[in-house]
Design an enzyme around this catalytic site. Structure first.
Site, short mmCIF file in Angstrom:
data_model
loop_
_atom_site.label_atom_id
_atom_site.label_comp_id
_atom_site.label_asym_id
_atom_site.label_seq_id
_atom_site.Cartn_x
_atom_site.Cartn_y
_atom_site.Cartn_z
CE LYS A 40 -2.85 2.64 3.29
NZ LYS A 40 -1.95 3.69 3.76
CG ASN A 41 2.67 2.58 3.55
OD1 ASN A 41 1.51 3.00 3.48
ND2 ASN A 41 3.21 2.20 4.70
NE ARG B 183 -2.60 11.57 7.38
CZ ARG B 183 -2.63 12.46 8.36
NH1 ARG B 183 -1.90 13.55 8.26
NH2 ARG B 183 -3.38 12.30 9.41
CB CYS C 168 -5.26 6.99 9.65
SG CYS C 168 -5.77 5.42 8.97
NE ARG D 185 -0.01 10.14 9.57
CZ ARG D 185 -0.12 9.01 8.91
NH1 ARG D 185 0.80 8.63 8.06
NH2 ARG D 185 -1.15 8.23 9.05
CB ILE E 242 3.15 18.38 4.89
CG1 ILE E 242 2.28 19.62 4.89
CG2 ILE E 242 2.30 17.12 4.89
CD1 ILE E 242 1.52 19.79 3.59
CD GLN F 24 11.51 18.54 8.19
OE1 GLN F 24 12.60 18.46 7.65
NE2 GLN F 24 11.24 19.48 9.09
CG ASP G 169 1.92 1.71 9.49
OD1 ASP G 169 1.59 2.66 10.21
OD2 ASP G 169 2.06 1.82 8.26
CB ILE H 140 6.49 6.83 14.76
CG1 ILE H 140 7.62 5.79 14.81
CG2 ILE H 140 6.40 7.50 13.39
CD1 ILE H 140 8.99 6.23 14.36
NE ARG I 145 -7.28 5.22 3.89
CZ ARG I 145 -6.38 5.46 4.84
NH1 ARG I 145 -6.70 5.39 6.10
NH2 ARG I 145 -5.15 5.77 4.53
#
Length: 428
Positions: free
Chosen positions: A22-23, A92, A116, A121, A123, A125, A304, A326, A396
């Site tokens: 998925k990632n 996301r 999620c 988280r 952004i 960076q 995860d 994390i 998802r």
């Protein structure tokens, strides 16, 4: 709107096939924007995020054909159209559209990402990287606007190791003038996967998978065919399920090296784990030892997998500590596990799990994707029937979940929500 029902207590055995990552998929599909001719991506997981991204590519003028696990993308007629809201918000990883569109068109307007709800988280960076390459970045009414006369290579040091920022800067930099160096880059296998696709298109990238990535800009990228790596998070989830209830389970189509952190923790618990060429065989043990787990960036223990692993630890004989370095909001599954009779206490970024209590089936709700996975693991272990709502989160990230679990001998099925449950969902 459906709920997932699981009758726990059934021992599992057999073979489960792991889908594509998925990632990787959520970054590879936007990356296709950068090509000037057809891109074909194989081994895609059958998850809702893939369809959402294919739809977004069509919104900006591309055409896509999705059949089975293959997506064919025709980027020739794409143009820089703003995507301030709509489906972008559901996802996301829609932020990869920023890097890809900036790289191709020198401008983009993208709604701030959804997905999620795991707390902030940021952004920042990503934005720092885009600005270093010469883009002007503004934030208006919940959308990010990017504009550049020209993108020029730069040295970019990431203050936080971020997979998203590493990939996004790579996407923006492959067609920039000169050399870009990303320092303190993330090392996840999915980054190597994206770099492999871009290199097949004609990009010049060195060092993906290390903490320094060098990119020499090129003028043109052509189409190619690429097969996605197996999903190490899905594989890890099934390894945890096998450790919880397995009489003998083979997790097939995996890269064992990507799963070292999970394998070693399971062995520490007393589970039999045997790594083969492209599969892992797991046999559970009636008594499991407690272990302490700390999530870290790759190759450390994946955040995860923290949630499903917490469910497994309720079965161990003693107390374990789970620390998530994390995401601080990654403990939403714990209240639900407590409803099932788990003895867990959260203190800051750590959870103290007192094992040895048999979980009981209950009505629970998945607040995010991996919390959903944790509840599936718990449901398979519990006495009686567990009802899980919030199934859209699970869909998802896990393709053919019921089919795969039924193939191992689980008793799992779906039912539509009744009127009372629909009301509860609306009010939550």
């Amino acid at each position: 709107m459906e709920k997932l029902l699981i009758e726990g207590g059934h021992p599992l055995e057999g073979t489960v096939q792991i889908s594509g990552a998925k990632n990787s998929a959520v970054a590879l599909i936007p990356a296709a924007i950068l090509a000037d001719s057809t891109v074909t991506i194989d081994n895609l997981p059958d998850i809702s995020d893939v369809e959402t991204l294919a739809y977004l590519l069509e919104e900006i003028g591309g055409s896509t054909e999705l059949s089975d696990d293959t997506l064919v993308i025709h980027p020739e007629n794409m143009f820089s159209m703003p995507l301030p809201n709509g489906r972008v918000k559901k996802l996301r990883a829609s932020y990869y559209m920023m890097g890809a569109m900036l790289g191709k068109f020198k401008k983009a307007a993208i709604g701030l990402p959804g997905g999620c709800n795991l707390g902030p988280r940021p952004i920042d960076q990503h934005i720092k990287g885009f600005e270093a390459l010469g883009a002007k970045v503004t934030n208006e009414q919940g959308a990010i606007y990017l504009q550049a006369d020209e993108l020029v290579g730069a040295r970019i040091y990431l203050d936080v190791v971020s997979v998203g920022a590493t990939i996004n800067i790579m996407l923006a930099a492959v067609k920039a003038k000169g050399q870009t160096v990303i320092e303190n880059a993330a090392k996840e296998p999915e980054i190597i996967d994206v770099a492999t696709l871009l290199t097949s298109m004609g990009a010049n990238i060195k060092g993906a998978g290390t903490n320094v990535i060098r990119i020499d800009g090129v003028d043109k990228l052509n189409g190619c065919r690429h097969s996605i790596i197996p999903d190490r998070i899905e594989a890890g989830t099934y390894m945890i399920i096998a450790a919880a209830m397995g009489k003998g389970v083979t997790v097939d189509n995996v890269i064992p090296l990507h799963l070292e952190s999970v394998s070693s923790k399971l062995r520490e618990m007393g589970v039999h784990v045997e790594a083969r060429d492209d599969s892992i065989y797991i046999e559970s043990h009636s008594v499991l030892s407690p272990v302490d787990v700390k999530t870290l960036v790759y190759p450390g223990f994946a955040t995860d997998l923290q949630q499903p692993f917490t469910s497994l630890l309720t079965k161990s004989d003693g107390s374990s500590i789970v620390t998530d370095t994390i995401y601080s909001a990654r403990f939403k599954h714990i209240d639900e596990l407590r409803r099932m009779g788990a003895s867990i206490k959260v203190e800051g970024r750590s959870a103290l799990v007192n094992g040895g209590t048999r979980l009981q089936g209950a009505k629970v709700r998945a607040s995010d994707l991996r919390a959903g996975a944790a509840l599936v693991v718990a449901g398979l272990m519990a006495e009686g029937v567990t009802e899980i709502t919030g199934v859209t989160h699970i869909d998802r990230g896990y393709a053919f979940l019921e089919e795969k679990l039924k193939g191992l001998g689980a008793n799992i099925w779906r039912e539509p929500l009744n009127a009372e449950e629909l009301e509860e969902v609306k009010s939550s």
